[in-house]
Design an enzyme around this catalytic site. Structure first.
Site, PDB file in Angstrom:
ATOM      1  N   PRO A   1      10.599  47.224 -34.013  1.00  0.00           N
ATOM      2  CA  PRO A   1      11.591  48.294 -33.819  1.00  0.00           C
ATOM      3  C   PRO A   1      12.754  48.141 -34.803  1.00  0.00           C
ATOM      4  O   PRO A   1      13.226  47.026 -35.024  1.00  0.00           O
ATOM      5  CB  PRO A   1      12.083  48.074 -32.383  1.00  0.00           C
ATOM      6  CG  PRO A   1      11.155  47.097 -31.764  1.00  0.00           C
ATOM      7  CD  PRO A   1      10.475  46.350 -32.859  1.00  0.00           C
ATOM      8  N   GLU A   2      13.157  49.253 -35.391  1.00  0.00           N
ATOM      9  CA  GLU A   2      14.300  49.253 -36.320  1.00  0.00           C
ATOM     10  C   GLU A   2      15.439  50.028 -35.660  1.00  0.00           C
ATOM     11  O   GLU A   2      15.341  50.383 -34.490  1.00  0.00           O
ATOM     12  CB  GLU A   2      13.871  49.880 -37.658  1.00  0.00           C
ATOM     13  CG  GLU A   2      12.649  49.171 -38.261  1.00  0.00           C
ATOM     14  CD  GLU A   2      12.193  49.776 -39.589  1.00  0.00           C
ATOM     15  OE1 GLU A   2      13.031  50.312 -40.338  1.00  0.00           O
ATOM     16  OE2 GLU A   2      10.978  49.715 -39.864  1.00  0.00           O
TER      17      GLU A   2
ATOM     18  N   ARG B   1       3.558  39.945 -27.804  1.00  0.00           N
ATOM     19  CA  ARG B   1       3.546  38.797 -28.720  1.00  0.00           C
ATOM     20  C   ARG B   1       4.596  37.737 -28.398  1.00  0.00           C
ATOM     21  O   ARG B   1       4.654  36.708 -29.065  1.00  0.00           O
ATOM     22  CB  ARG B   1       3.672  39.296 -30.155  1.00  0.00           C
ATOM     23  CG  ARG B   1       2.476  40.174 -30.514  1.00  0.00           C
ATOM     24  CD  ARG B   1       2.554  40.749 -31.892  1.00  0.00           C
ATOM     25  NE  ARG B   1       2.380  39.723 -32.908  1.00  0.00           N
ATOM     26  CZ  ARG B   1       2.325  39.981 -34.202  1.00  0.00           C
ATOM     27  NH1 ARG B   1       2.442  41.206 -34.625  1.00  0.00           N
ATOM     28  NH2 ARG B   1       2.179  39.011 -35.069  1.00  0.00           N
TER      29      ARG B   1
END
Ligand SMILES: [Zn+2]
Length: 279
Positions: free
Chosen positions: A2-3, A113
């Site tokens: 995510p940015e 993750r």
């Protein structure tokens, strides 16, 4: 990962769910690495009974101000998601933490993750202090951006690597850097020290344009599996369909029709139009 637009979308969504101002009733941390070096029990104890008085974004961090003056700062890293749920909902398959509120709602943190991080700090600068300027602030002028670029021509660092470094400009990642450089017609391998004032102007406008579009479209989800971006309402973002170069290798450039190429720059998959972006 995510940015800025994706993290802003999550913050906007959690605010919409009216969790700001609600008392935290319970905290479960299911993966110790999420809060390390803090102990999971100590982390939960410190958060329990507190209220989030303000929620904001800084770079790719979610910053929750607590009513005791401390800050709960989280980073989603590769695949973290906050999802607002009913507190009674069963444990999710990739659930790593759950924050339950007094109003019967909960924030479930899923992370396939397990690279995400939660921090609890008194001084938020401990985490946020080294970050570069926010690119959507009024103060992020072309002049400011130009002044930040290295001026020593011996510095070989390319503009893409420079933009990805959060201490230079905050919040950009691989997708929005590729999109902004294409829009500004700048080759990602150009040395950062070679960017002219005129190019800095075009790049500032391009960065703001791609980020604003990303937020307006509720973020970019590149696929529909758990590893992709999902906002706090459980929905995927709609920005992927509007991307001009990212993941569009082999397709025509929307501006000139040349075929978009993919290569590796700054160790990242990089997408350019060889005609619009000359070295
Ligand atoms: Zn082109």
């Amino acid at each position: 990962m995510p940015e800025l637009p994706e993290v802003q979308t999550v913050v906007n969504e959690i605010k919409k769910q009216k969790l700001v101002g609600e008392k935290i009733k319970d905290v479960e941390i299911l993966v110790p690495s999420l809060v390390a070096p803090m102990d999971t029990a100590a982390f939960a104890k410190a958060l329990k009974g507190r209220k989030i008085t303000d929620l904001s974004r800084r770079a790719k961090y979610i910053v929750a101000t607590l009513d005791d003056g401390n800050y709960f700062i989280s980073h989603l890293r590769m695949s973290g998601h906050f999802v607002t749920i009913d507190a009674k909902e069963e444990r999710g398959r990739f659930e790593r933490a759950r924050i339950t509120f007094a109003n019967g709602k909960a924030l479930r943190y899923d992370d396939i993750r397990k690279f995400g991080r939660f921090n609890l700090v008194k001084d938020k600068e401990e985490i946020l202090g080294k970050l570069g300027p926010e690119p959507l602030e009024k103060s992020f002028t072309p002049k400011l951006l130009f002044s930040l670029f290295p001026k020593d021509k011996k510095v070989k660092l390319c503009v893409k690597a420079w933009l990805l470094d959060q201490t230079n400009v905050a919040g950009l990642g691989n997708i929005y850097v590729d999109e902004a450089l294409w829009l500004a017609k700048i080759h990602p391998e150009r040395p950062a020290a070679s960017i002219t004032m005129r190019e800095a102007e075009a790049l500032r406008d391009a960065i703001q344009s791609v980020l604003k579009k990303g937020i307006a479209n509720s973020g970019t989800s590149l696929g529909h599996t758990q590893g992709n971006f999902i906002s706090a309402d459980g929905k995927h973002g709609n920005n992927a369909e509007t991307l001009n170069v990212f993941h569009r290798q082999g397709k025509p450039c929307p501006r000139c029709g040349a075929i978009i190429e993919k290569s590796v720059v700054a160790q990242r998959g990089t997408h350019i139009c060889p005609n619009c972006q000359k070295k």
